[in-house]
Design a protein around this motif. Structure first.
Motif, PDB file in Angstrom:
ATOM      1  N   LYS A 195       0.818  -1.215   0.000  1.00 21.14           N
ATOM      2  CA  LYS A 195       0.000   0.000   0.000  1.00 21.14           C
ATOM      3  C   LYS A 195       0.852   1.266   0.000  1.00 21.14           C
ATOM      4  O   LYS A 195       0.505   2.255  -0.658  1.00 21.14           O
ATOM      5  N   LEU A 211      -7.713   4.091  -0.716  1.00 24.05           N
ATOM      6  CA  LEU A 211      -6.705   3.243  -0.071  1.00 24.05           C
ATOM      7  C   LEU A 211      -6.764   3.489   1.428  1.00 24.05           C
ATOM      8  O   LEU A 211      -6.770   4.638   1.873  1.00 24.05           O
ATOM      9  N   ILE A 257      -4.791   2.364   4.983  1.00 29.19           N
ATOM     10  CA  ILE A 257      -3.590   1.729   5.513  1.00 29.19           C
ATOM     11  C   ILE A 257      -3.697   1.696   7.030  1.00 29.19           C
ATOM     12  O   ILE A 257      -3.716   2.740   7.680  1.00 29.19           O
TER      13      ILE A 257
END
Length: 386
Positions: free
Chosen positions: A33, A251, A253
């Motif tokens: 990532k 995204l 994380i």
């Protein structure tokens, strides 16, 4: 200290979802990532970083809604075991990484909910920073509205008078007649217009918004990163707990922000700048104050504090305004091609309610009331318009 700040706020029951379990991505997944994030930062022409209390825990300042957060423990009648003083705290790796990325052109603006002053102390320029909820190390005049760096943390919150005269001078050379107040917002205080305007504008023109250490539960600050997503940009969230905006993120994380930023700098080939007291406006202010006392003159005659005011020309920057105007909201409806609509700028005059309902990574949004352009509206109505 986070505890003293929390205790200074007025009573407010709805502090959001507290103590949600933390999640950690496997190391190989974090690496995958971060590599994606690094590539997106290379491609982005305008990146905005949004920060919350989670980036300051490494400095010894507790967060608020984490498993050991101030408000999480408060419900049990407890306080965090680690709670450093505001004056003794130092910018973390993440604070300095942000400055490093800004210096290399990878970050164009920073929006923070934090009041700990660590962005200021890291050396980040005022022109690159919106402080939505105030700063423990900044005073504000009630008359001329100018802001100045303090020599130590404020002892009050809620924009209370300190009884000190404003050091600013008027056009005729005479002293301003206003009084200095702390600039820390209480729950229902209005957000600073200049900071809010710039935060929204930069988020709207951004190709990438990166959220670090925040559950994004407080509106309007928690909604601002979504302005980037709504206009075709990318949204990345790094936090150990689920956030209100996870469903919008490109995204997510789940790792410590310091670990993320350290690896991100490595991938981008950016050296980490070290914190130096010589560049810390707080330390500079302390030296200036000491110098004025050494030469035997009064503070009013000799001491000129560092100004932290946002000039009007930054807010009315024509280039930024044109870029905002050119970025349309992209609305996608079921069975219909993407529709581009004009952006409606949202002005919120109140620090908002915390929103409830986050469970297992999902948010059921509570309808909260706040002011916009003189009308009382709900965050549901805003969602429909945007």
């Amino acid at each position: 200290m986070s505890c003293s700040y929390a205790e200074g706020l007025s009573k407010y029951e709805n502090k959001g979802k507290l103590g949600l379990p933390e999640r950690f991505d496997p190391s190989d997944e974090v690496e995958r990532k971060v590599q994606i994030l690094a590539q997106w930062m290379r491609e982005s022409r305008h990146t905005v970083i949004h920060t919350g209390a989670g980036i300051s825990t490494a400095a010894g300042i507790p967060d608020f809604r984490g498993p050991n957060g101030v408000w999480t423990l408060e419900k049990e009648g407890l306080k965090p075991e680690v709670n450093i003083s505001w004056d003794d705290a130092r910018p973390t790796l993440t604070h300095m990484a942000i400055v490093s990325l800004e210096q290399r052109g990878y970050v164009q603006y920073v929006v923070t909910q934090n009041i700990d002053g660590l962005h200021l102390r890291s050396g980040l320029q005022r022109k690159k920073l919106a402080e939505l909820h105030g700063d423990m190390f900044v005073d504000k005049c009630n008359l001329c509205q100018r802001q100045f760096v303090r020599s130590s943390a404020a002892t009050t919150v809620g924009q209370k008078s300190e009884g000190k005269a404003c050091p600013a001078r008027r056009g005729n050379g005479r002293r301003c007649r206003g009084k200095l107040h702390d600039n820390i917002l209480d729950w229902e205080d209005g957000l600073p217009d200049a900071d809010l305007d710039l935060a929204i504008s930069h988020a709207c023109v951004a190709d990438l918004s990166l959220c670090l250490g925040t559950t994004l539960q407080i509106v309007p600050s928690g909604n601002i990163p979504v302005d980037t997503k709504k206009r075709g940009g990318r949204l990345v969230i790094c936090n150990l707990q689920p956030t209100k905006q996870d469903r919008h993120a490109d995204l997510i994380i789940n790792t410590y922000v310091d670990d993320l930023m350290k690896r991100l700098l490595e991938l981008l080939g950016v050296p980490l700048m070290a914190y130096t007291p010589e560049d810390d406006p707080l330390k500079i202010t302390q030296l200036l104050l000491q110098g004025s006392k050494v030469i035997g003159r009064s503070d009013e005659d000799a001491f000129e504090p560092i100004e932290w005011t946002i000039p009007e020309e930054w807010v009315k920057d024509r280039d930024l305004a044109e870029r905002v105007k050119s970025r349309k909201v992209i609305r996608k409806r079921p069975g219909v091609k993407e529709e581009v609509i004009e952006r409606k700028k949202v002005k919120n005059s109140q620090i908002p309610v915390a929103e409830e309902g986050m469970e297992d990574g999902k948010m059921e949004e509570q309808v909260g009331l706040y002011h916009r352009n003189g009308e009382v509206v709900t965050n549901e109505e805003e969602e429909e318009e945007d």
